[in-house]
Design an enzyme around this catalytic site. Structure first.
Site, PDB file in Angstrom:
ATOM      1  N   GLY A  51      37.760  37.784  36.940  1.00  0.00           N
ATOM      2  CA  GLY A  51      36.844  38.464  36.010  1.00  0.00           C
ATOM      3  C   GLY A  51      36.042  39.553  36.714  1.00  0.00           C
ATOM      4  O   GLY A  51      34.972  39.931  36.247  1.00  0.00           O
ATOM      5  N   LYS A  52      36.583  40.055  37.830  1.00  0.00           N
ATOM      6  CA  LYS A  52      35.884  41.128  38.581  1.00  0.00           C
ATOM      7  C   LYS A  52      35.651  42.357  37.720  1.00  0.00           C
ATOM      8  O   LYS A  52      34.606  42.972  37.772  1.00  0.00           O
ATOM      9  CB  LYS A  52      36.730  41.594  39.777  1.00  0.00           C
ATOM     10  CG  LYS A  52      36.800  40.676  40.928  1.00  0.00           C
ATOM     11  CD  LYS A  52      37.625  41.278  42.050  1.00  0.00           C
ATOM     12  CE  LYS A  52      39.041  41.612  41.683  1.00  0.00           C
ATOM     13  NZ  LYS A  52      39.911  40.500  41.339  1.00  0.00           N
ATOM     14  N   GLY A  53      36.685  42.709  36.925  1.00  0.00           N
ATOM     15  CA  GLY A  53      36.588  43.916  36.092  1.00  0.00           C
ATOM     16  C   GLY A  53      35.369  43.836  35.192  1.00  0.00           C
ATOM     17  O   GLY A  53      34.590  44.783  35.091  1.00  0.00           O
ATOM     18  N   LYS A  54      35.188  42.701  34.572  1.00  0.00           N
ATOM     19  CA  LYS A  54      34.050  42.532  33.670  1.00  0.00           C
ATOM     20  C   LYS A  54      32.730  42.639  34.446  1.00  0.00           C
ATOM     21  O   LYS A  54      31.781  43.261  33.997  1.00  0.00           O
ATOM     22  CB  LYS A  54      34.140  41.159  32.974  1.00  0.00           C
ATOM     23  CG  LYS A  54      32.982  40.954  32.043  1.00  0.00           C
ATOM     24  CD  LYS A  54      32.727  39.552  31.591  1.00  0.00           C
ATOM     25  CE  LYS A  54      31.224  39.434  31.366  1.00  0.00           C
ATOM     26  NZ  LYS A  54      30.833  38.362  30.499  1.00  0.00           N
ATOM     27  N   GLN A  76      42.597  42.112  43.580  1.00  0.00           N
ATOM     28  CA  GLN A  76      43.144  40.762  43.772  1.00  0.00           C
ATOM     29  C   GLN A  76      42.013  39.824  44.202  1.00  0.00           C
ATOM     30  O   GLN A  76      40.887  40.010  43.790  1.00  0.00           O
ATOM     31  CB  GLN A  76      44.300  40.766  44.789  1.00  0.00           C
ATOM     32  CG  GLN A  76      45.585  41.382  44.269  1.00  0.00           C
ATOM     33  CD  GLN A  76      45.596  42.892  44.328  1.00  0.00           C
ATOM     34  OE1 GLN A  76      45.228  43.466  45.329  1.00  0.00           O
ATOM     35  NE2 GLN A  76      46.029  43.535  43.270  1.00  0.00           N
ATOM     36  N   THR A 115      54.556  41.546  41.726  1.00  0.00           N
ATOM     37  CA  THR A 115      54.452  42.203  40.422  1.00  0.00           C
ATOM     38  C   THR A 115      55.519  43.284  40.262  1.00  0.00           C
ATOM     39  O   THR A 115      55.633  43.869  39.188  1.00  0.00           O
ATOM     40  CB  THR A 115      53.055  42.847  40.265  1.00  0.00           C
ATOM     41  OG1 THR A 115      52.858  43.782  41.328  1.00  0.00           O
ATOM     42  CG2 THR A 115      51.953  41.805  40.292  1.00  0.00           C
ATOM     43  N   GLY A 122      45.074  43.958  37.408  1.00  0.00           N
ATOM     44  CA  GLY A 122      44.882  44.135  35.969  1.00  0.00           C
ATOM     45  C   GLY A 122      43.474  43.685  35.607  1.00  0.00           C
ATOM     46  O   GLY A 122      43.088  42.569  35.919  1.00  0.00           O
ATOM     47  N   HIS A 123      42.706  44.587  35.046  1.00  0.00           N
ATOM     48  CA  HIS A 123      41.335  44.261  34.666  1.00  0.00           C
ATOM     49  C   HIS A 123      41.161  44.438  33.169  1.00  0.00           C
ATOM     50  O   HIS A 123      41.552  45.465  32.627  1.00  0.00           O
ATOM     51  CB  HIS A 123      40.340  45.182  35.394  1.00  0.00           C
ATOM     52  CG  HIS A 123      40.272  44.946  36.858  1.00  0.00           C
ATOM     53  ND1 HIS A 123      39.850  45.887  37.755  1.00  0.00           N
ATOM     54  CD2 HIS A 123      40.590  43.857  37.578  1.00  0.00           C
ATOM     55  CE1 HIS A 123      39.895  45.367  38.976  1.00  0.00           C
ATOM     56  NE2 HIS A 123      40.356  44.141  38.893  1.00  0.00           N
ATOM     57  N   THR A 124      40.577  43.444  32.520  1.00  0.00           N
ATOM     58  CA  THR A 124      40.313  43.552  31.082  1.00  0.00           C
ATOM     59  C   THR A 124      38.811  43.679  30.874  1.00  0.00           C
ATOM     60  O   THR A 124      38.037  42.897  31.433  1.00  0.00           O
ATOM     61  CB  THR A 124      40.810  42.276  30.366  1.00  0.00           C
ATOM     62  OG1 THR A 124      42.175  42.093  30.715  1.00  0.00           O
ATOM     63  CG2 THR A 124      40.688  42.398  28.849  1.00  0.00           C
ATOM     64  N   ASP A 164      42.127  37.715  39.398  1.00  0.00           N
ATOM     65  CA  ASP A 164      41.908  37.418  37.972  1.00  0.00           C
ATOM     66  C   ASP A 164      40.643  36.594  37.724  1.00  0.00           C
ATOM     67  O   ASP A 164      40.565  35.827  36.771  1.00  0.00           O
ATOM     68  CB  ASP A 164      43.125  36.683  37.367  1.00  0.00           C
ATOM     69  CG  ASP A 164      44.416  37.390  37.681  1.00  0.00           C
ATOM     70  OD1 ASP A 164      44.452  38.610  37.490  1.00  0.00           O
ATOM     71  OD2 ASP A 164      45.365  36.742  38.148  1.00  0.00           O
TER      72      ASP A 164
HETATM   73  P1  IMP Z   1      52.358  42.182  44.874  1.00  0.00           P
HETATM   74  O1  IMP Z   1      50.917  42.562  45.038  1.00  0.00           O
HETATM   75  O2  IMP Z   1      52.982  42.807  43.657  1.00  0.00           O
HETATM   76  O3  IMP Z   1      53.152  42.425  46.111  1.00  0.00           O
HETATM   77  O4  IMP Z   1      52.424  40.602  44.606  1.00  0.00           O
HETATM   78  C1  IMP Z   1      52.133  39.643  45.610  1.00  0.00           C
HETATM   79  C2  IMP Z   1      51.485  38.407  45.021  1.00  0.00           C
HETATM   80  O5  IMP Z   1      50.170  38.727  44.592  1.00  0.00           O
HETATM   81  C3  IMP Z   1      52.189  37.860  43.775  1.00  0.00           C
HETATM   82  O6  IMP Z   1      52.078  36.453  43.783  1.00  0.00           O
HETATM   83  C4  IMP Z   1      51.390  38.431  42.624  1.00  0.00           C
HETATM   84  O7  IMP Z   1      51.469  37.652  41.463  1.00  0.00           O
HETATM   85  C5  IMP Z   1      49.992  38.407  43.220  1.00  0.00           C
HETATM   86  N1  IMP Z   1      49.105  39.424  42.653  1.00  0.00           N
HETATM   87  C6  IMP Z   1      49.106  40.751  42.901  1.00  0.00           C
HETATM   88  N2  IMP Z   1      48.119  41.366  42.237  1.00  0.00           N
HETATM   89  C7  IMP Z   1      47.457  40.420  41.563  1.00  0.00           C
HETATM   90  C8  IMP Z   1      46.298  40.434  40.716  1.00  0.00           C
HETATM   91  O8  IMP Z   1      45.656  41.466  40.478  1.00  0.00           O
HETATM   92  N3  IMP Z   1      45.925  39.230  40.208  1.00  0.00           N
HETATM   93  C9  IMP Z   1      46.574  38.069  40.505  1.00  0.00           C
HETATM   94  N4  IMP Z   1      47.631  38.012  41.289  1.00  0.00           N
HETATM   95  C10 IMP Z   1      48.086  39.172  41.819  1.00  0.00           C
END
Ligand code: IMP
Length: 409
Positions: free
Chosen positions: A14-17, A198, A127, A39-41, A12
């Site tokens: 801000g890579k998407g941007k 991530q 997630t 999730g990228h905004t 999170d």
């Molecule tokens: P998983 O990837 O759903 O298995 O989640 C494992 C951990 O990584 C959890 O703490 C999630 O909240 C975190 N996580 C997974 N993807 C992201 C992301 O894109 N941004 C921030 N945290 C993430």
């Protein structure tokens, strides 16, 4: 020229941007890891795009994007995301390619992910998108790859529920699947952007295990999961925020605490809109952790840092960063592997005078107030890495570069 953009914190950043910003000059944008957990905004003009699986470059007309070998792909989520893009006026047909070695997330896996989380003695706060289970099936050599849908032997032996789920997507995916290594060979010498997922601290090996995701968030992943050899990586960009955030459980040594920091966490969360794009969860917030950032620079051979969200501090009288941890009488400056140490660590804080003015209109480093420059220079000195892109707002236009990143020097 292969440019790799990774998250240098817990995701999170801000890579998407930033990928969207750099995509303008690249011919191909390739994502090499993760799945719909990301999730990228992206905000362009008046439109906000929210992406999970599709690389950010898709927003630019005509650009080709790749979902690489290292990704885990839920076809239902992918086609839902593509349908939303169509509704938003993005013509993606013929521009989205998928490595035929990428693994598929199947409905059972998502249910298994949620069940597994309930049974964990160390709940991670996943997630629930089936990510860990899909990577586990992959490691067990029991997963289903894109290519397997078109292998008559494997297809006929697959559980019927898998075939029923996959059948509606089969013909559409067939037009998108590629042999990634051969495809990338055609792009040798061209400008290619690799988009990580991530952040480094959520990487399976380099992150705060077991509170990590299951893919690789490190820059090396661009080679393993992106279809190029390791020597083909020309430049690595590490994106970080002016503060730190984390979603889900796990150690966070520089996390704000109300006793010490008052309402700083709430202020940063609101100003930075720190709520998950994928899950809507409020993100935990803390000081910029330079111990962790220096570790990220080392693990990933980061050539250039990209600073985002600095505008969040525009109205703060003081801006602080974490420069070390105190643990049981010792001062630690190397990012530890022990969860116990990280949980017990007390951040050593260095405070800078705030700039008390809006950075949003800045289009050049020289426009930044002296206080902001001092803060950035300290980060560069500490991490021994230059901050070459600065993002001062959500919009694509609120970004400026300090040097050409598409050259090798
Ligand atoms: P998983 O990837 O759903 O298995 O989640 C494992 C951990 O990584 C959890 O703490 C999630 O909240 C975190 N996580 C997974 N993807 C992201 C992301 O894109 N941004 C921030 N945290 C993430």
């Amino acid at each position: 020229m292969n440019l790799v953009v990774i998250g240098a914190q817990w995701g999170d950043e801000g890579k998407g941007k930033i990928v969207d910003f750099l995509a303008e000059d690249s011919e191909l944008i390739s994502r090499f890891s993760g799945g719909a957990n990301a999730g990228h905004t992206i905000v362009t003009g008046e439109t906000t795009y929210k992406l999970h699986l599709i690389p950010s470059g898709i927003i630019y007309p005509g650009k080709k994007v790749i979902l690489g070998t290292g990704m885990v792909i839920d076809p239902q989520s992918m086609f839902e995301e593509l349908a939303t893009l169509t509704e938003q006026g993005i013509d993606w047909e013929g521009r989205v390619f998928i490595s035929d070695r990428a693994h598929l997330v199947l409905p059972d896996y998502k249910a298994e992910d949620i069940e597994l989380e309930k049974k964990r003695f160390n709940p991670i706060g996943t997630t629930g998108r089936g990510i860990g289970v899909t990577y586990a099936h992959k490691s067990h050599r029991d997963g289903i790859r894109i290519a397997d849908m078109y292998d008559s032997n494997i297809w006929s032996r697959m559980p019927e529920s898998y075939r029923t789920f996959l059948e509606p997507f089969k013909a559409r995916i067939e037009k998108m699947k590629i042999n990634l290594v051969a495809f990338m060979a055609e792009y040798k010498g061209k400008k290619v952007l690799f988009e990580g997922a991530q952040g480094i601290l959520l990487d399976l090996d380099a992150g705060t295990y077991p509170f990590v995701s299951s893919g690789y968030s490190v820059a090396a992943g661009a080679s393993v999961g992106g279809g190029i050899g390791p020597r083909e990586i020309d430049r690595v960009l590490g994106v970080f925020k002016a503060y730190s955030t984390r979603v889900g459980n796990g150690p966070f040594p520089s996390e704000f605490n109300s006793e010490r920091d008052g309402a700083t966490e709430e202020m940063v969360r609101e100003l930075g809109r720190e709520y998950g794009v994928t899950t809507g969860r409020a993100r935990r917030c803390g000081y910029l952790d330079l111990v962790a950032l220096k570790y990220a620079c080392r693990v990933n051979s980061i050539d250039s840092l990209v600073l985002t969200h600095i505008d969040v501090y525009d109205d703060f009288d003081e801006v602080s960063v974490c420069v070390a941890y105190e643990y049981e009488g010792e001062t630690i400056t190397d990012f530890p592997s022990s969860i116990e140490v990280m949980d017990g660590a007390v951040p050593v804080i260095k405070t800078f005078k705030g700039w008390n003015s809006s950075l949003k209109e800045s289009t050049d480093y020289s426009h930044l107030p002296e206080e902001a420059q001092k803060y950035i220079e300290f980060i560069e000195e500490y991490t021994e890495t230059s901050v070459d892109i600065i993002s001062v707002g959500y919009r694509r236009s609120e970004t400026f570069i300090r040097k050409d990143l598409w050259t090798r020097s």
